[in-house]
Write an enzyme that holds these catalytic residues in place. Sequence first.
Site, short mmCIF file in Angstrom:
data_model
loop_
_atom_site.label_atom_id
_atom_site.label_comp_id
_atom_site.label_asym_id
_atom_site.label_seq_id
_atom_site.Cartn_x
_atom_site.Cartn_y
_atom_site.Cartn_z
CG HIS A 1 -1.29 4.82 -0.96
ND1 HIS A 1 -0.72 4.69 0.29
CD2 HIS A 1 -2.34 3.98 -0.96
CE1 HIS A 1 -1.41 3.81 1.01
NE2 HIS A 1 -2.40 3.37 0.26
CD GLU B 1 -1.47 0.33 6.27
OE1 GLU B 1 -2.56 -0.14 5.92
OE2 GLU B 1 -1.29 1.52 6.54
CG ASP C 1 -0.15 -0.13 2.53
OD1 ASP C 1 0.84 -0.89 2.55
OD2 ASP C 1 -0.52 0.51 3.52
CD GLU D 1 -3.34 6.39 2.33
OE1 GLU D 1 -3.89 5.36 2.78
OE2 GLU D 1 -2.49 7.03 2.97
#
Length: 752
Positions: A656, A354, A348, A627
Amino acid sequence: MMGNEETVQALRAAFITTERPYREGTVEVFEQAIEAGPAPVAEAELAITALGMYEAELDGRKLGEAFLTPGFTYYPYDLHYQVYDVTDALAVGATLRVYLGQGWYCGRFTCENETQIWGERPAVSWVLRIRYEDGTERCLTARDADVVAVPSPYDYAGLYDGEVYWARGAAGERPDAPAVFPPVPFEGALPETIEPSTTSVTLHETLEPQQVTERADGTTIVDFGQNMAGIVEIDPALIEGAALTVRHGELLNPDGSLYTANLRTARATIVYHKGEERGTWRPRFTYMGFRYVELSGTPWRPGLVRARALYTDMPRTGTFSCGDERVNRLYENQLWTQRSNYVEVPTDCPQRDERQGYTGDGHAFARTAAYNYDTEAFLEKFLKDVRMSQRDNSEGYVAASVPATGPAGVGFVGMQEWASADTIMPELIYDQFGDRTAFEAQYDSMRAMVDCKLKHAGDAGLWFGVNLGDWLAPGHDIAWAAQHNAPVSCAFMVNDLRIMVRAAELLGHDEDAATYRGHLERAHGAYRAAFLDEDGRLKDFYQGAAVMALVLVLDRERDQGAWQAVFAQLVDDVRANGMQTGFYATAHLLPVLVEGGEERLAFDVLFSTDCPGWLYQVERGATTIWERWDAIRPDGTVNEERTSDQSSENMVSFNHYAFGSVGEFLYRYVLGIRPLEPGFTSVLIEPHVDARLGHAEGIYRSRVGEIRVAWELAADGALTVEVEVPAPAVVRLPDGTEHEADPGSHRYTVRL
């Protein structure tokens, strides 16, 4: 020297670890002396793998080009190994040194900050086979009595936080030096399958500092000019102090200091304690997402650091350029974002705590990715991770993040759009590369996932579960998405059934094809009944719902009236409000506008500098895709709003790739390169021209050869199109003419 099965059995018998009490971030180091043999070495190879991450050296030289080895897999069932030819390195004997980090296996991982997800401690196994010119052979393994543990130079090494490294002979006290624990046989569970790796993460582009700012607080900010995923290489000879600390970030604060709030708990820091070692030093068990680094502990000297991009090795297949430099920057942005997030799995983002393999993000960008690079091996490896992880799902479902973190069920949020990677990616591989292998390998997995959706759908024909819809559409938080997701999530279910019918027919599963065709008809009818009014318009209209209905559900011939009604809604809203799409609909917005005859509107959206918009990001200095559309607001501040009232986490990444799916439009519509048959065995060339671009050119290296398109529009409306195709092609020009083209080069001139 060894066959695969022999290698696997030998590796299974040779795993070692230590009995060190678990502490997150420790690194074990093992050594094995390899004496000179009775004759010159004729052939030698090292097979090695780990539950965790390893790096192997012979006499201080790293073996191979791969990093983060043996790679990220679903450890309960699957593990990869690498084989290195070490013939030359063993000419007069050598010392094998193996560094063992915790990696994904038991280090800190996931945004829940879990540790020991798949096991209690890391383990490593190797088998070294040597054949001498006199015919004698030796086999050395990690379990041999001469394998010893030696002091580790690491106080810490982890994916999110970075590394703390003490060079040999470093000055000063080392209070956190880990004790040495001897190697012991690993008695934990081993994966069901151990097999050779099919992909590898390697170093690529080298980026030198573009701007260096020495600050009053003694730190130095280095701008590499490009956001990326990778590592910083250090020249220890240029460190004047006792230690160099390197912090990483994607942005700078208004005062010029490093912005790190979007890293959340990830420290993203390297600490290198200087000693006697010379030559380039680089981290082994971590990587970062960054454009800027902050250096402290030593004055700046040119050559002290440089950046290296790190991503899965893939052949480059596509290029694009045009007459508008902002669009060219946009193209480069999506390309760099793919590089940054194709690290073992389709992640991601590369910067925060993450970096997981999200299935939904992955399939949203997959077609663009497959034009940029030959992604077949990468996607097939990820689909294997899907299959393996799915085996531990109590309902046969596909997790939102793969490799999964353990046994699960569907859960509270169905994540239908994410699970659909299981059908979308195999179909993409077939269409783009002409290979039905992915359909064959994935068929049972696809069927289990779709059957799970059908079970939850019951008599309704569609699954109306809690979901996230067109994720991160402007102005919509999680609560809104959960309440309005159904037109999008159910569109993916209809598409899953369509792909199941296609796969079953292609593979000769006639009964399955008939069964899923029946489910498809029922779902199609249920969709129209649930979401369209009597005039065929969407009842709960928003752009993401309209786009996904047009692309995944409604057929332009069979559902002509409804298609036109929904399309009219979409066009009216885009004209009034600009682009308002999220992760999934964005990939299809410009193509569906063109297909519906609104080509000018599609290019208006492409060229918009308003937020949301791609050129909005470009004009604010973006070098990768964000993102959130408004990750940097029009007033210049960073959007740190929470995604819901329940969330306390900053969620703003500047790397992203979901919105980078516009790359598909540049290849398939601006250049007009599309397959008429799977694998481009016949080709459609249908460029769409806009005067604001001036000209465009690019290539796609398909399985059957290189496809090249270049067009230029003169001020007087004269359009020149040059085409080179390796297979029979249909060339459709903007003046409405159509031409049959044999393999070779062709030139067309028309007036618009």
